[in-house]
Design a protein around this motif. Structure first.
Motif, PDB file in Angstrom:
ATOM      1  N   ASP A   1       0.383  -1.221  -5.012  1.00  0.00           N
ATOM      2  CA  ASP A   1      -0.280  -0.259  -4.123  1.00  0.00           C
ATOM      3  C   ASP A   1      -0.190  -0.681  -2.667  1.00  0.00           C
ATOM      4  O   ASP A   1      -0.229  -1.865  -2.351  1.00  0.00           O
ATOM      5  CB  ASP A   1      -1.774  -0.160  -4.467  1.00  0.00           C
ATOM      6  CG  ASP A   1      -2.007   0.618  -5.737  1.00  0.00           C
ATOM      7  OD1 ASP A   1      -1.214   1.534  -6.003  1.00  0.00           O
ATOM      8  OD2 ASP A   1      -2.971   0.298  -6.448  1.00  0.00           O
ATOM      9  N   PHE A   2      -0.133   0.274  -1.795  1.00  0.00           N
ATOM     10  CA  PHE A   2      -0.293   0.022  -0.359  1.00  0.00           C
ATOM     11  C   PHE A   2      -0.569   1.369   0.311  1.00  0.00           C
ATOM     12  O   PHE A   2      -0.243   2.415  -0.240  1.00  0.00           O
ATOM     13  CB  PHE A   2       0.963  -0.615   0.239  1.00  0.00           C
ATOM     14  CG  PHE A   2       2.118   0.334   0.350  1.00  0.00           C
ATOM     15  CD1 PHE A   2       2.332   1.035   1.526  1.00  0.00           C
ATOM     16  CD2 PHE A   2       2.973   0.562  -0.715  1.00  0.00           C
ATOM     17  CE1 PHE A   2       3.389   1.939   1.621  1.00  0.00           C
ATOM     18  CE2 PHE A   2       4.025   1.461  -0.618  1.00  0.00           C
ATOM     19  CZ  PHE A   2       4.237   2.145   0.554  1.00  0.00           C
ATOM     20  N   VAL A   3      -1.189   1.328   1.459  1.00  0.00           N
ATOM     21  CA  VAL A   3      -1.358   2.542   2.263  1.00  0.00           C
ATOM     22  C   VAL A   3      -1.086   2.222   3.738  1.00  0.00           C
ATOM     23  O   VAL A   3      -0.190   2.774   4.351  1.00  0.00           O
ATOM     24  CB  VAL A   3      -2.771   3.148   2.119  1.00  0.00           C
ATOM     25  CG1 VAL A   3      -2.921   4.392   3.002  1.00  0.00           C
ATOM     26  CG2 VAL A   3      -3.062   3.519   0.665  1.00  0.00           C
ATOM     27  N   CYS A   4      -1.857   1.265   4.278  1.00  0.00           N
ATOM     28  CA  CYS A   4      -1.836   1.098   5.735  1.00  0.00           C
ATOM     29  C   CYS A   4      -0.801   0.103   6.252  1.00  0.00           C
ATOM     30  O   CYS A   4      -0.353   0.211   7.370  1.00  0.00           O
ATOM     31  CB  CYS A   4      -3.219   0.671   6.193  1.00  0.00           C
ATOM     32  SG  CYS A   4      -3.624  -1.036   5.717  1.00  0.00           S
ATOM     33  N   ARG A   5      -0.477  -0.896   5.490  1.00  0.00           N
ATOM     34  CA  ARG A   5       0.416  -1.995   5.893  1.00  0.00           C
ATOM     35  C   ARG A   5      -0.148  -2.802   7.061  1.00  0.00           C
ATOM     36  O   ARG A   5       0.581  -3.450   7.789  1.00  0.00           O
ATOM     37  CB  ARG A   5       1.814  -1.474   6.257  1.00  0.00           C
ATOM     38  CG  ARG A   5       2.503  -0.837   5.095  1.00  0.00           C
ATOM     39  CD  ARG A   5       3.838  -0.291   5.479  1.00  0.00           C
ATOM     40  NE  ARG A   5       3.709   0.861   6.362  1.00  0.00           N
ATOM     41  CZ  ARG A   5       4.705   1.410   7.017  1.00  0.00           C
ATOM     42  NH1 ARG A   5       5.916   0.907   6.896  1.00  0.00           N
ATOM     43  NH2 ARG A   5       4.527   2.445   7.783  1.00  0.00           N
ATOM     44  N   ALA A   6      -1.469  -2.695   7.284  1.00  0.00           N
ATOM     45  CA  ALA A   6      -2.066  -3.352   8.457  1.00  0.00           C
ATOM     46  C   ALA A   6      -3.408  -4.000   8.137  1.00  0.00           C
ATOM     47  O   ALA A   6      -4.259  -4.115   9.016  1.00  0.00           O
ATOM     48  CB  ALA A   6      -2.222  -2.327   9.570  1.00  0.00           C
ATOM     49  N   ALA A   7      -3.623  -4.400   6.904  1.00  0.00           N
ATOM     50  CA  ALA A   7      -4.863  -5.072   6.493  1.00  0.00           C
ATOM     51  C   ALA A   7      -6.105  -4.235   6.782  1.00  0.00           C
ATOM     52  O   ALA A   7      -7.144  -4.756   7.174  1.00  0.00           O
ATOM     53  CB  ALA A   7      -4.973  -6.449   7.168  1.00  0.00           C
ATOM     54  N   ILE A   8      -5.982  -2.929   6.589  1.00  0.00           N
ATOM     55  CA  ILE A   8      -7.109  -2.037   6.869  1.00  0.00           C
ATOM     56  C   ILE A   8      -7.585  -1.315   5.600  1.00  0.00           C
ATOM     57  O   ILE A   8      -8.771  -1.115   5.402  1.00  0.00           O
ATOM     58  CB  ILE A   8      -6.717  -0.994   7.940  1.00  0.00           C
ATOM     59  CG1 ILE A   8      -6.448  -1.696   9.272  1.00  0.00           C
ATOM     60  CG2 ILE A   8      -7.813   0.060   8.118  1.00  0.00           C
ATOM     61  CD1 ILE A   8      -5.805  -0.794  10.312  1.00  0.00           C
ATOM     62  N   CYS A   9      -6.657  -0.924   4.727  1.00  0.00           N
ATOM     63  CA  CYS A   9      -7.064  -0.089   3.588  1.00  0.00           C
ATOM     64  C   CYS A   9      -7.491  -0.903   2.372  1.00  0.00           C
ATOM     65  O   CYS A   9      -8.212  -0.412   1.511  1.00  0.00           O
ATOM     66  CB  CYS A   9      -5.928   0.853   3.199  1.00  0.00           C
ATOM     67  SG  CYS A   9      -4.554   0.027   2.364  1.00  0.00           S
ATOM     68  N   GLY A  10      -7.065  -2.141   2.269  1.00  0.00           N
ATOM     69  CA  GLY A  10      -7.479  -3.015   1.161  1.00  0.00           C
ATOM     70  C   GLY A  10      -6.754  -2.777  -0.142  1.00  0.00           C
ATOM     71  O   GLY A  10      -7.092  -3.380  -1.155  1.00  0.00           O
ATOM     72  N   SER A  11      -5.719  -1.917  -0.143  1.00  0.00           N
ATOM     73  CA  SER A  11      -5.131  -1.559  -1.441  1.00  0.00           C
ATOM     74  C   SER A  11      -4.032  -2.504  -1.935  1.00  0.00           C
ATOM     75  O   SER A  11      -3.621  -2.410  -3.082  1.00  0.00           O
ATOM     76  CB  SER A  11      -4.608  -0.122  -1.407  1.00  0.00           C
ATOM     77  OG  SER A  11      -3.688   0.018  -0.373  1.00  0.00           O
ATOM     78  N   CYS A  12      -3.528  -3.406  -1.085  1.00  0.00           N
ATOM     79  CA  CYS A  12      -2.380  -4.224  -1.511  1.00  0.00           C
ATOM     80  C   CYS A  12      -2.785  -5.627  -1.966  1.00  0.00           C
ATOM     81  O   CYS A  12      -1.927  -6.509  -2.037  1.00  0.00           O
ATOM     82  CB  CYS A  12      -1.352  -4.319  -0.393  1.00  0.00           C
ATOM     83  SG  CYS A  12      -1.945  -5.272   1.009  1.00  0.00           S
ATOM     84  N   ALA A  13      -4.075  -5.831  -2.284  1.00  0.00           N
ATOM     85  CA  ALA A  13      -4.499  -7.170  -2.718  1.00  0.00           C
ATOM     86  C   ALA A  13      -3.888  -7.502  -4.073  1.00  0.00           C
ATOM     87  O   ALA A  13      -3.786  -6.641  -4.950  1.00  0.00           O
ATOM     88  CB  ALA A  13      -6.018  -7.225  -2.794  1.00  0.00           C
TER      89      ALA A  13
HETATM   90 FE1  FES Z   1      -3.547  -1.628   3.481  1.00  0.00          FE
HETATM   91 FE2  FES Z   1      -2.406  -3.964   2.797  1.00  0.00          FE
HETATM   92  S1  FES Z   1      -1.522  -1.956   2.704  1.00  0.00           S
HETATM   93  S2  FES Z   1      -4.457  -3.586   3.356  1.00  0.00           S
END
Ligand code: FES
Ligand code: SF4
Length: 249
Positions: free
Chosen positions: A54-66
Motif C-alpha cells: 500500500d501507499f498513497v502519499c509517498r511523503a510520510a503523511i498517510c501512514g499506509s506504507c508501513a
Molecule cells: Fe504515505 Fe508512506 S506512502 S506514509
C-alpha cells in the motif's frame, strides 16, 4: 553503478485458495536517493505486477506504507535503501489483518480504536451556529498539535509486545489518542469517565514499558511521555473507586 539489492519479500494471498506463505527474492539496482517505496514500485512495474503493498502519499503523511523492514516496523516511503544492507527482508505488519503480501488492513483496526477510545470532544455545551470561534491559547494548541501528528501507520502497534499477544490492547496510539482529548480544555469528561474507557489491562495498564513504540514512531511522538501522563491520571481516578468498584466522586 549502484549496489545490487536483493529484497526478500513475504508473499501470500489469502484470497487465492491453496496459496502458501513464502519468501520471494527480487534483485534490482540501487540508485541515488532510492527509498524502499521506489524500489518496490520498480519491482511491481518491471518484474512482478502481482506484488501487493500500500501507499498513497509517498511523503510520510498517510501512514499506509508501513511494513516490517529487516524486522523493524518502518514506513517504506521514508526508508532510504542506503541505510539497509544489500540483502534485506520485507514483511507485512503483524497484529493487523493481512490483505495480501505486504498490505494489511490498518483502517478497520483504527476505526475500532476511535470508537473504543471515544475519540471526539465530549461537551454539554449546545452548538451555536452563530457564535464566533473561541480562541485557544497558543500553548494549548501546540500541546494538542503534538499527539495530533499520528498518521495511524500502525508501527507502534506492530512493535508492541502487548499488542502482539493481546488483540484487545488499545496500544500506544490509542493511549496517545486519549491523551489528546484529556489535555483539550473543550472536552468536559471527568478523569473517572476516561477511567471507564481505558482504566484497565486493555488500556493504559496493559503496557509493560518496553518502549518500542516510542523508538519506532516515524512521527517522533513522545508516546511514553504521553502514556505516563494518562497513566498517572487514571491511577488517581482508580484510587477514588471504593472497594465495590463504585465511583466515590
Ligand atoms: Fe504515505 Fe508512506 S506512502 S506514509
Ligand atoms: Fe504511527 Fe506514531 Fe501514530 Fe503509532 S503513534 S500509529 S507509530 S504515527
Amino acid at each position: 553503478m549502484g549496489r545490487q539489492l536483493t529484497i526478500s519479500c513475504f508473499r501470500y494471498n489469502p484470497n487465492i485458495p491453496g496459496d502458501k506463505p513464502r519468501m520471494q527474492d527480487y534483485k534490482l539496482e540501487e540508485h541515488e536517493g532510492m527509498t524502499l517505496f521506489v524500489a518496490l514500485n520498480e519491482i511491481r512495474e518491471k518484474q512482478d505486477p502481482t506484488l501487493m503493498f500500500d501507499f498513497v502519499c509517498r511523503a510520510a503523511i498517510c501512514g499506509s506504507c508501513a511494513m516490517l523492514i529487516n524486522g523493524r516496523p518502518r514506513l517504506a516511503c521514508k526508508t532510504m535503501t542506503s541505510i539497509l544492507p544489500s540483502r534485506f527482508t520485507v514483511m507485512p505488519l503483524p497484529v493487523f489483518k493481512l490483505i495480501g503480501d505486504l498490505a494489511v488492513d490498518t483502517g478497520t483496526w483504527f476505526r475500532d480504536l476511535q470508537v473504543r477510545a471515544e475519540a471526539w470532544i465530549h461537551t454539554n455545551k449546545k452548538f451555536d451556529f452563530n457564535a464566533l470561534e473561541v480562541r485557544m491559547e497558543n500553548k494549548t494548541c501546540e500541546e494538542i498539535y503534538d499527539p495530533e501528528q499520528c498518521i495511524e501507520c500502525g508501527c507502534c502497534v506492530a512493535a508492541c509486545i502487548t499488542a502482539n499477544i493481546r488483540p484487545d490492547f488499545i496500544g500506544a496510539t490509542g493511549i496517545n489518542r486519549v491523551y489528546r482529548f484529556l489535555i483539550d480544555p473543550r472536552d468536559e469528561r471527568s478523569n473517572a469517565e476516561y477511567y471507564d474507557v481505558i482504566g484497565n489491562e486493555d488500556g493504559t495498564f496493559g503496557c509493560v514499558g518496553l518502549m518500542a513504540c516510542d523508538d519506532l514512531c516515524p512521527k517522533d511522538i513522545p508516546l511514553q511521555q504521553n502514556l505516563a501522563y494518562v497513566r498517572r491520571k487514571m491511577a488517581a481516578a482508580g484510587l477514588k473507586l471504593d472497594f465495590k468498584g463504585v465511583k466515590t466522586s
